[in-house]
Enzyme design. Sequence first.
Site, PDB file in Angstrom:
ATOM      1  N   GLU A 199      43.016  49.684  44.648  1.00 28.32           N
ATOM      2  CA  GLU A 199      43.773  48.501  44.166  1.00 28.32           C
ATOM      3  C   GLU A 199      45.153  49.033  44.287  1.00 28.32           C
ATOM      4  O   GLU A 199      45.784  50.073  44.092  1.00 28.32           O
ATOM      5  CB  GLU A 199      43.717  47.981  42.663  1.00 28.32           C
ATOM      6  N   ILE A 202      50.176  48.325  40.255  1.00 23.59           N
ATOM      7  CA  ILE A 202      51.268  47.515  39.749  1.00 23.59           C
ATOM      8  C   ILE A 202      52.347  48.284  38.891  1.00 23.59           C
ATOM      9  O   ILE A 202      51.855  48.919  38.038  1.00 23.59           O
ATOM     10  CB  ILE A 202      50.800  46.159  38.907  1.00 23.59           C
ATOM     11  N   GLU A 287      39.694  42.637  34.783  1.00 22.61           N
ATOM     12  CA  GLU A 287      38.379  42.648  34.757  1.00 22.61           C
ATOM     13  C   GLU A 287      38.004  41.521  33.456  1.00 22.61           C
ATOM     14  O   GLU A 287      38.951  41.216  32.675  1.00 22.61           O
ATOM     15  CB  GLU A 287      37.673  44.075  34.408  1.00 22.61           C
ATOM     16  N   ARG A 291      31.707  40.832  25.757  1.00 22.41           N
ATOM     17  CA  ARG A 291      31.495  41.199  24.338  1.00 22.41           C
ATOM     18  C   ARG A 291      32.348  41.078  23.465  1.00 22.41           C
ATOM     19  O   ARG A 291      33.495  40.671  24.128  1.00 22.41           O
ATOM     20  CB  ARG A 291      31.259  42.877  24.501  1.00 22.41           C
ATOM     21  N   VAL A 294      37.060  45.445  20.581  1.00 19.72           N
ATOM     22  CA  VAL A 294      37.492  46.466  19.284  1.00 19.72           C
ATOM     23  C   VAL A 294      38.685  45.662  18.790  1.00 19.72           C
ATOM     24  O   VAL A 294      38.801  45.634  17.364  1.00 19.72           O
ATOM     25  CB  VAL A 294      38.031  47.989  19.950  1.00 19.72           C
TER      26      VAL A 294
HETATM   27  P1  ADP Z   1      38.516  50.179  32.456  1.00 19.74           P
HETATM   28  O1  ADP Z   1      37.555  49.351  32.886  1.00 19.74           O
HETATM   29  O2  ADP Z   1      38.147  51.469  32.994  1.00 19.74           O
HETATM   30  O3  ADP Z   1      39.199  50.181  31.148  1.00 19.74           O
HETATM   31  P2  ADP Z   1      40.662  48.303  33.764  1.00 19.74           P
HETATM   32  O4  ADP Z   1      40.626  48.237  35.081  1.00 19.74           O
HETATM   33  O5  ADP Z   1      40.478  47.704  32.709  1.00 19.74           O
HETATM   34  O6  ADP Z   1      39.767  49.844  33.577  1.00 19.74           O
HETATM   35  O7  ADP Z   1      42.232  49.344  33.639  1.00 19.74           O
HETATM   36  C1  ADP Z   1      42.596  50.241  32.252  1.00 19.74           C
HETATM   37  C2  ADP Z   1      44.120  50.284  32.441  1.00 19.74           C
HETATM   38  O8  ADP Z   1      44.358  50.902  33.594  1.00 19.74           O
HETATM   39  C3  ADP Z   1      44.669  49.172  32.482  1.00 19.74           C
HETATM   40  O9  ADP Z   1      45.040  48.447  31.126  1.00 19.74           O
HETATM   41  C4  ADP Z   1      46.143  49.496  32.770  1.00 19.74           C
HETATM   42  O10 ADP Z   1      47.047  50.504  32.047  1.00 19.74           O
HETATM   43  C5  ADP Z   1      45.804  50.480  33.957  1.00 19.74           C
HETATM   44  N1  ADP Z   1      45.435  49.815  35.490  1.00 19.74           N
HETATM   45  C6  ADP Z   1      44.331  49.314  35.938  1.00 19.74           C
HETATM   46  N2  ADP Z   1      44.700  48.746  37.159  1.00 19.74           N
HETATM   47  C7  ADP Z   1      45.824  48.890  37.448  1.00 19.74           C
HETATM   48  C8  ADP Z   1      46.581  48.733  38.428  1.00 19.74           C
HETATM   49  N3  ADP Z   1      46.142  48.199  39.600  1.00 19.74           N
HETATM   50  N4  ADP Z   1      48.099  49.050  38.466  1.00 19.74           N
HETATM   51  C9  ADP Z   1      48.451  49.435  37.405  1.00 19.74           C
HETATM   52  N5  ADP Z   1      47.661  49.712  36.315  1.00 19.74           N
HETATM   53  C10 ADP Z   1      46.520  49.675  36.117  1.00 19.74           C
END
Ligand code: ADP
Length: 500
Positions: A199, A202, A287, A291, A294
């Site tokens: 990805e 950002i 994503e 569920r 927390v």
């Molecule tokens: P998980 O399912 O392991 O929790 P996420 O996809 O929800 O992973 O991402 C967790 C955190 O990682 C996000 O809240 C953000 O802080 C960081 N993050 C994820 N993807 C990106 C991205 N493309 N750019 C910047 N930060 C990201």
Amino acid sequence: MIKKVLIANRGEIALRVMRSCREMGITSVAVFSESDRRSMHVRYADEAYFIGPSPSAESYLVIDKIIDAAKQSGADAIHPGYGFLSENAEFADRCKKEGIIFIGPSSYAIKTMGDKITARKTMVDAGVPVVPGSEMITDEKDAIKKIKEIGLPVMVKATAGGGGKGMRLVTKEKDIVSSLRAAQSEARAAFGNDAIYIEKYIKSPHHIEFQILGDTHGNVIHLFERECSVQRRHQKVVEETPSPLMTPEVRKEMGDFAVAAAKAVNYSGAGTIEFIVDEKLNYYFLEMNTRLQVEHPITERVVGVDLVKQQINIANGLELELKQDELRQYGHAIECRIYAEDPENNFMPSPGVIRHITEPLGLGVRHDGYVYEGFEIPIYYDPLISKLIVWAGTREEAIARMKRALYAYKITGVKTSIPFLNRIMETADFVKGKYNTNFIEKNSEFLMFPDKHEVKVEDVAIIAAYVDYLDRLNLQADVHSKNGQNSWKNCGRRLSFNRF
Ligand code: ADP
């Protein structure tokens, strides 16, 4: 209608679900492992069933054991809480097969949203913006090619990812290969699947998520956002709602996309649509969590809804009574996650016996915990002790209330994240509401290495009052007993318990 619910979980979330069950006149059934015999969720439940050894792979994660307990108890439904089997499509299917209601979405929704690649595709088809990125990649050469195409910095992510595992930020070309391998091996160990995708990273991102509720009649609503950008290693530490970044226009747009995302998988139950948001308020689907989260209590407080009750009503096939147009956000709520860990020692878990606990009380404070004096926090599970939630009319008042509550919260026997959280509340960027997911790293000097000799004015006043009290006590002891020394010893012990 559901009359008896087995809660396939432990600790604070099991208790939280049971409380709503009790209010609804529903009997609750606990399950427990060896090290949870004396756990509060077992004591609170109407019935409890032993499900085996302490490691979760031998107890809380064993579908057969949970189903057996449900059958033995005659439970007509299972609430999975969060973690453990809560996002396991096979478990949801098995419940259905056994004629037990799974309080959660369909296995189809869990499966679709559980795989990040399928979820991304589903969102693209539904017109929801996603982070620019790749398809699933299994070959290292393909991954390197794709990274160069997208352009650094990028995030390498496990398709089966969760809990921040199997994820690597790559900023330099020389780190590409090592980061890819590290993400893959972490994903293999955590999920038994090392497929990854890339990805675009950002910059200075915010993590903002929307709570949604869907019923089995096709109605879906959102209950506004939660700002979850205070993170350590991609794991949430503090959450608040409303988000200080949000505008009414963007809130409406993102809320509509969250509803569209849930509708795309015929979602029923409570769920969360997570977005990553840049400084200019461009937002992208990250994503969906299928569920209860927390951090759900902050939404409950600001919107005035019991989300567990809603989940149970939906599982009963009832139509949502809440209407989107009628929902409002009232005031401001903040949640701090209190962990048994040592912030001064790289956040190492600090399990052990709780010697003393004084829980914060008072106006606008909610404390969702499960430990008590003498309880031993097991080494086998997430070391979350409790969630401290405050609510107030404004953000400023909510921060003041959280500081007051954290100050009153005393735990001894284990190290906790309370001093670290206190510092977060005092950090200028947080107070101003100007922070993103880099907040902890940016403020690490102040947050991680507090001056150990720093003593606050309030502490000095309390110590002075206590010494005065000890003085008087000792005088009395001299008068009333032949051995005044003992009183001093006892008082000394209490003094150290309270860590003044
Ligand atoms: P998980 O399912 O392991 O929790 P996420 O996809 O929800 O992973 O991402 C967790 C955190 O990682 C996000 O809240 C953000 O802080 C960081 N993050 C994820 N993807 C990106 C991205 N493309 N750019 C910047 N930060 C990201």
